[in-house]
Structure formats: C-alpha cells, structure tokens
Design a protein around this motif. Structure first.
Motif, PDB file in Angstrom:
ATOM      1  N   VAL A   5      43.324  38.839  39.260  1.00 34.81           N
ATOM      2  CA  VAL A   5      42.275  39.958  39.126  1.00 34.81           C
ATOM      3  C   VAL A   5      42.817  40.905  38.197  1.00 34.81           C
ATOM      4  O   VAL A   5      41.839  41.522  37.220  1.00 34.81           O
ATOM      5  CB  VAL A   5      41.961  40.591  40.688  1.00 34.81           C
ATOM      6  CG1 VAL A   5      41.127  41.745  40.401  1.00 34.81           C
ATOM      7  CG2 VAL A   5      41.695  39.479  41.750  1.00 34.81           C
ATOM      8  N   GLU A   6      43.901  41.261  38.198  1.00 38.01           N
ATOM      9  CA  GLU A   6      44.350  42.336  37.081  1.00 38.01           C
ATOM     10  C   GLU A   6      44.034  41.568  35.803  1.00 38.01           C
ATOM     11  O   GLU A   6      43.863  42.538  34.862  1.00 38.01           O
ATOM     12  CB  GLU A   6      45.691  42.698  37.313  1.00 38.01           C
ATOM     13  CG  GLU A   6      46.323  43.493  36.297  1.00 38.01           C
ATOM     14  CD  GLU A   6      45.746  45.092  36.151  1.00 38.01           C
ATOM     15  OE1 GLU A   6      45.732  45.719  35.340  1.00 38.01           O
ATOM     16  OE2 GLU A   6      44.810  45.527  37.188  1.00 38.01           O
ATOM     17  N   SER A   9      40.689  41.708  34.686  1.00 34.11           N
ATOM     18  CA  SER A   9      40.336  43.228  34.532  1.00 34.11           C
ATOM     19  C   SER A   9      40.991  43.572  33.259  1.00 34.11           C
ATOM     20  O   SER A   9      40.074  44.288  32.298  1.00 34.11           O
ATOM     21  CB  SER A   9      40.787  44.066  35.519  1.00 34.11           C
ATOM     22  OG  SER A   9      40.431  45.450  35.152  1.00 34.11           O
ATOM     23  N   ARG A  10      41.924  43.299  32.524  1.00 38.30           N
ATOM     24  CA  ARG A  10      42.450  43.721  31.300  1.00 38.30           C
ATOM     25  C   ARG A  10      41.609  42.950  30.389  1.00 38.30           C
ATOM     26  O   ARG A  10      41.441  43.536  29.264  1.00 38.30           O
ATOM     27  CB  ARG A  10      43.795  43.212  31.134  1.00 38.30           C
ATOM     28  CG  ARG A  10      44.969  43.680  32.033  1.00 38.30           C
ATOM     29  CD  ARG A  10      45.095  45.345  31.760  1.00 38.30           C
ATOM     30  NE  ARG A  10      45.925  45.907  32.380  1.00 38.30           N
ATOM     31  CZ  ARG A  10      47.353  46.014  32.108  1.00 38.30           C
ATOM     32  NH1 ARG A  10      47.786  45.569  31.382  1.00 38.30           N
ATOM     33  NH2 ARG A  10      48.086  46.634  33.042  1.00 38.30           N
ATOM     34  N   ARG A  12      38.483  42.003  30.519  1.00 41.01           N
ATOM     35  CA  ARG A  12      37.113  42.627  30.326  1.00 41.01           C
ATOM     36  C   ARG A  12      37.286  44.114  29.656  1.00 41.01           C
ATOM     37  O   ARG A  12      36.365  44.289  29.240  1.00 41.01           O
ATOM     38  CB  ARG A  12      36.653  42.848  31.899  1.00 41.01           C
ATOM     39  CG  ARG A  12      35.222  43.677  32.009  1.00 41.01           C
ATOM     40  CD  ARG A  12      35.031  43.534  33.312  1.00 41.01           C
ATOM     41  NE  ARG A  12      35.556  43.915  34.371  1.00 41.01           N
ATOM     42  CZ  ARG A  12      36.257  43.250  35.299  1.00 41.01           C
ATOM     43  NH1 ARG A  12      36.295  41.995  35.226  1.00 41.01           N
ATOM     44  NH2 ARG A  12      36.920  43.586  36.101  1.00 41.01           N
ATOM     45  N   ASP A  13      38.257  44.821  30.037  1.00 41.70           N
ATOM     46  CA  ASP A  13      38.693  46.247  29.503  1.00 41.70           C
ATOM     47  C   ASP A  13      38.705  45.834  27.674  1.00 41.70           C
ATOM     48  O   ASP A  13      38.354  46.820  26.926  1.00 41.70           O
ATOM     49  CB  ASP A  13      39.908  46.712  29.902  1.00 41.70           C
ATOM     50  CG  ASP A  13      40.083  48.077  29.352  1.00 41.70           C
ATOM     51  OD1 ASP A  13      39.158  48.889  29.325  1.00 41.70           O
ATOM     52  OD2 ASP A  13      41.240  48.181  28.589  1.00 41.70           O
ATOM     53  N   GLU A  41      35.534  36.650  30.889  1.00 42.39           N
ATOM     54  CA  GLU A  41      35.584  38.007  31.020  1.00 42.39           C
ATOM     55  C   GLU A  41      36.051  38.672  29.568  1.00 42.39           C
ATOM     56  O   GLU A  41      35.470  39.912  29.224  1.00 42.39           O
ATOM     57  CB  GLU A  41      36.683  38.559  31.980  1.00 42.39           C
ATOM     58  CG  GLU A  41      36.328  38.509  33.441  1.00 42.39           C
ATOM     59  CD  GLU A  41      35.104  38.988  33.983  1.00 42.39           C
ATOM     60  OE1 GLU A  41      34.685  39.937  33.417  1.00 42.39           O
ATOM     61  OE2 GLU A  41      34.675  38.711  35.209  1.00 42.39           O
ATOM     62  N   ASP A  95      28.138  44.128  32.862  1.00 36.21           N
ATOM     63  CA  ASP A  95      28.322  45.701  33.225  1.00 36.21           C
ATOM     64  C   ASP A  95      27.169  46.160  33.426  1.00 36.21           C
ATOM     65  O   ASP A  95      26.163  45.996  33.036  1.00 36.21           O
ATOM     66  CB  ASP A  95      29.181  46.225  32.058  1.00 36.21           C
ATOM     67  CG  ASP A  95      30.491  45.566  31.720  1.00 36.21           C
ATOM     68  OD1 ASP A  95      31.347  45.408  32.446  1.00 36.21           O
ATOM     69  OD2 ASP A  95      30.692  45.319  30.388  1.00 36.21           O
TER      70      ASP A  95
END
Length: 265
Positions: A5-6, A9-10, A12-13, A41, A95
């Motif tokens: 998940v992290e 998220s990275r 995606r960021d 992502e 998003d």
C-alpha cells in the motif's frame, strides 16, 4: 519500504509530481501483482521478461517511447451528476478534484494508440430525465474541448431495437474478460481455486447476457470459459506471470505502430 500500500502510494505521489514509474519483472523472483499496481499508480507500464536475453529489447522500447513522447501525462477528466457511478474498464487510477474524477492514462508516444473505455451506471429516475456526463481529455501542455455525453431515460419498449455500436461493446467485453482473468489469477495464487472458478463462471455468464447475439462477444465468452481449468488448477510460477502479463497488456489497450521508435545499442 516493503508494504504494498505504501509503495503504491509513493508511485501515485510521484505521478502527481510528473515522475512516471514503470516496472520490469525478470524470471520468477518478483510479485507480478505488486509490480502491475505500481505501474498503474505510477502512470507507466509493466513489463515481463522470461529470460535476461529479452531485457535489452524491453529497455530499448521503454527508452524509445520516453524519448518520443508527444502527449505527456494524459488524463481523462469526468464530470458527472451526483448518484452516477463510473468505472474505468482499463483499471486506470484516478484522483478526485471536487466532484470530478481525473483518470491518469499516462504519456503517449509517437506511433502509439490507446483505447480507453468507461462504464457508466445510473440510478433509477423518471422517464424523460436527461443525464449528462462531461469528458475532457488533457495532457501536460494541452486541453481538448469538453465532450458531453447525454442520455434520456426511456421505456424498455423505446430502447428495444436501437442500434448498438459493437465497436464499443466488443472492446468492453475484451476488457471485462481480461479483468476476470486477472482477478481469477490472483485468487488462484492465494490458494482460492474454487473461488477463481466461480469468478470465471460469473464473468462468462455476464458476457453472454450482454452479448445481444453478437458472435464476437459470444466467442470472447467461450474462450474465457475454455480457459477456466487453468485458473482452478495449480500452475507454475512462470505460467502465472505470463498470464498476468497477457491480461495486463489487454487491459491497457496500448498499441505501437510498426515503425515506432526503439532505442538500440
């Protein structure tokens, strides 16, 4: 960082900061579901190489694509009324921007084409009611004029006999079959073979119900049903990765022209 998940998220960021993440799995020693998600992502692509000999071609194609980008960071912005549900059949991440959904398609290179498909679901309403969804395609440098799609609620009798655009329904069927294969494969790899079989059965039934007599969609359903056995049986690691790569490629619907640029040593 090892948490999926992290990591997602990275990726995606980084995408929001215009840094693309593509992933490459070599041989057996990687998690294809994780690499596929990171590529999704991150707005990039997932590649699979069975042997090291294929690496040069894959890396060359990726660098060639990066060097020939003509539409960087393509997005599809969808604005819809409250209560409308929309689904990206290509599994593009999105998003939220207010009430809008902004789907990240990724960059497009010279000679590359892409088919993006979405499914819209509407709640119940009154006859004659108009439903409008606005779609706007943009890249980092340009924004196309918005396109409006309008539906008017009608009776079943009024809808019966209307022409169906099979070029759209067939793409939707292909994407639904690819998504079913990927989901069934994930269930198989988790040791849930029986559930994988049921998932395939449900997808086949849905395709046949939506076919409307179209022979090509019926054939897509038949091929998916024929593949059922491999998703309920124990499979080798390499078979799993090959099946995942095939489903991923079908979902993303990216095609390169024969003369597309490739970096060569």
């Amino acid at each position: 960082i090892t948490d999926p998940v992290e990591l997602a998220s990275r990726a995606r960021d980084l995408r929001t900061r215009r840094i693309t993440t593509s992933t490459l799995g070599l041989g057996e020693g990687f998690n294809e579901f994780l690499l596929g998600r990171l590529a999704e992502e991150g707005g990039g692509a997932f590649y699979f190489a069975e042997r090291a000999e294929k690496l040069a071609g894959i890396v060359g194609a990726e660098i060639g694509a990066v060097l020939s980008i003509v539409a960087p960071d393509v997005t599809v912005r969808v604005r819809m009324p409250e209560g409308i549900e929309i689904e990206s059949l290509n599994a593009y991440p999105y998003d939220r921007d207010g009430a809008d959904r902004v789907y990240a398609v990724g960059s497009l290179s010279s000679g590359q084409s892409l088919t993006a498909a979405f499914r819209v679901k509407t709640p119940s309403g009154t006859l004659g009611q108009r439903i409008e969804v606005e779609v706007r395609v943009a890249d980092r440098n340009n924004t196309a004029d918005p396109q409006a799609m309008v539906w008017t609620r009608a009776t079943a009798a009024e809808v019966t006999g209307l022409a169906v655009d099979v070029s759209v329904t067939r793409v939707g069927a292909q994407l639904d079959a690819a998504a079913a294969r990927r989901s069934a494969l994930e269930l198989n790899q988790k040791g849930q073979a029986e559930q994988a079989g049921k998932f395939i059965d449900a997808a086949v039934a849905q395709l046949n119900a939506a076919a409307g007599g179209d022979a090509e969609i019926v054939e897509i359903a038949r091929r998916l049903a024929a593949d059922r056995e491999q998703y309920v049986a124990q499979m080798s690691t390499m078979t799993s990765k090959g099946l995942f790569a095939g489903a991923y490629g079908m979902l993303k619907q990216r095609r390169m022209a024969e003369n597309a640029p490739v970096l060569r040593s």
